[in-house]
Scaffold this active site. Structure first.
Site, short mmCIF file in Angstrom:
data_model
loop_
_atom_site.label_atom_id
_atom_site.label_comp_id
_atom_site.label_asym_id
_atom_site.label_seq_id
_atom_site.Cartn_x
_atom_site.Cartn_y
_atom_site.Cartn_z
N LYS A 34 0.84 -1.20 0.00
CA LYS A 34 0.00 0.00 0.00
C LYS A 34 0.87 1.25 0.00
CE LYS A 34 -0.48 -0.32 5.03
NZ LYS A 34 -1.42 -0.37 6.17
N ARG A 130 -10.13 -0.65 15.60
CA ARG A 130 -10.07 0.20 14.43
C ARG A 130 -11.04 -0.36 13.39
NH1 ARG A 130 -4.25 1.07 11.66
NH2 ARG A 130 -4.71 -1.09 11.04
N TYR A 255 16.67 30.72 5.52
CA TYR A 255 15.52 31.51 5.92
C TYR A 255 15.58 31.89 7.40
CZ TYR A 255 13.08 30.69 1.51
OH TYR A 255 12.71 30.67 0.18
N MET A 303 12.07 24.42 0.50
CA MET A 303 11.31 23.56 -0.39
C MET A 303 12.20 22.68 -1.26
SD MET A 303 8.39 24.53 -3.22
CE MET A 303 7.28 25.21 -1.98
#
Length: 358
Positions: A34, A130, A255, A303
């Site tokens: 998955k 769950r 930054y 980023m």
């Protein structure tokens, strides 16, 4: 020189599967793929797993992508079907749903005109709370599946440990006891163990094991790496050093000038950032491997780039390759530094990161 990429080591995948099959003895393997095979590439990983008996995914689109890629192995949908409208697709594509609720069972019983009956799994909630039918309803639900015209073969009984990564937890014994009582009444095949339960031998009995994380060479246990279990990292996340610059003591880097250099040093800029899936909240000191040694990450991850303190005497050059995690730097260690789990780091690798299989 290039931006971020991930080497996917297929020999390591084969090695890990062999190790896990040794742990499993003669039991069958449902390989969990998955979330894009935990970031490793769904279809390609599926095509390499020749020694497994079935593949497990979470969503219908994952299963159909595998069928469209030519994967013919049995595919199990771990959350089953989401609506009755999906049942004809399951039947046409030979997909196996996990039935985990009364409403799914009723929809399966009421379905008409399916191309073929389905092989199914029945999930029991033994303590995870769950998904799964209640233990006191499990035998009746199983009997209904046996009697259902839309079901072929013997349903497989399954559950999921809540604390398999803590093998000595009392909850594991409680869950074992609950499922064993149900299995005795049904004499049904059982699947209980994920990677942690398989490696720690938590379950009392399994006919099917469900390894996920360990397939990719990663430990499910805190304070351990895959190497502790003879597993090898399948993914090496890498990027180029695109700048090396001299920065004087007391200067701010990145930054917000979040890193103030304590001494004259060289700063390496690596072409990877949170846009590639590297965690923005990775703290100062998180290691980055370059040319055989680790350097500390400094300042804020941006980023597309991050900064490392190379030290004044470093020989690192533009064009060198940095490894963010992989064969030289355990992803478990990075997860610990960040305060998360290896699953999340692997699954968060962005689509713009090229997967290169070797």
């Amino acid at each position: 020189m290039r931006a971020a990429w991930a080497n996917i080591h297929l020999d390591a995948l084969a090695h890990n599967l062999a190790v896990l099959k040794q742990h499993a003895g003669g039991a069958r393997i449902l390989a969990i793929l998955k979330a894009n095979a935990y970031g490793h590439g769904l279809a390609r990983i599926a095509s390499e797993l020749h020694g497994v008996d079935a593949i497990g995914v979470a969503r219908l689109n994952e299963a159909l992508a595998l069928r469209n890629a030519g994967i013919v192995k049995p595919i199990v949908l771990l959350e089953g079907f989401f609506s009755a409208d999906e049942l004809p697709i399951f039947a046409a594509s030979g997909l196996q749903p996990v039935i985990h609720s009364q409403y799914q069972l009723a929809q399966l019983e009421q379905a008409q005109g399916l191309a073929q009956p389905l092989r199914v799994w029945l999930k029991v909630d033994t303590g995870m709370h769950r998904l799964g039918v209640a233990p006191d309803q499990a035998v009746a639900c199983y009997r209904r599946l046996q009697a259902c015209a839309n079901v072929q073969g013997e349903p497989i009984l399954m559950s999921h440990f809540a604390s398999a990564d803590a093998p000595d937890a009392a909850q594991n014994n409680n869950q074992n006891r609950v499922l064993a009582d149900i299995q005795r009444q049904l004499a049904a095949p059982v699947s209980f163990s994920n990677s942690a339960a398989l490696l720690a031998k938590v379950a009392q009995h399994d006919d099917w094991f469900r390894p996920g994380l360990a397939l990719y060479g990663v430990s499910p246990f805190a304070q351990h790496t895959g190497a502790d279990y003879n597993l090898r990292a399948v993914m090496s996340l890498q990027a180029s050093v695109i700048s090396v610059r001299d920065v004087a003591a007391g200067e701010g880097v990145g930054y917000g000038a979040a890193w103030q250099t304590e001494r004259d040093t060289k700063v390496g800029i690596i072409a990877i950032g949170y846009g590639d899936g590297y965690p923005r909240l990775a703290p100062a000191g998180t290691p980055v491997w370059i040319n055989g040694r680790c350097y500390p990450l400094k300042g804020r991850v941006s980023m597309d780039m991050l900064s490392v303190d190379l030290g004044v005497d470093s020989q690192v050059q533009v064009g060198d390759t940095a490894q963010l995690w992989g064969e030289h730097l355990a992803v478990e260690l990075i997860a610990e530094k960040v305060g998360t789990i290896a699953y999340e780091l692997l699954c968060n690798v962005a689509h713009r990161v090229a997967l290169e299989y070797n």
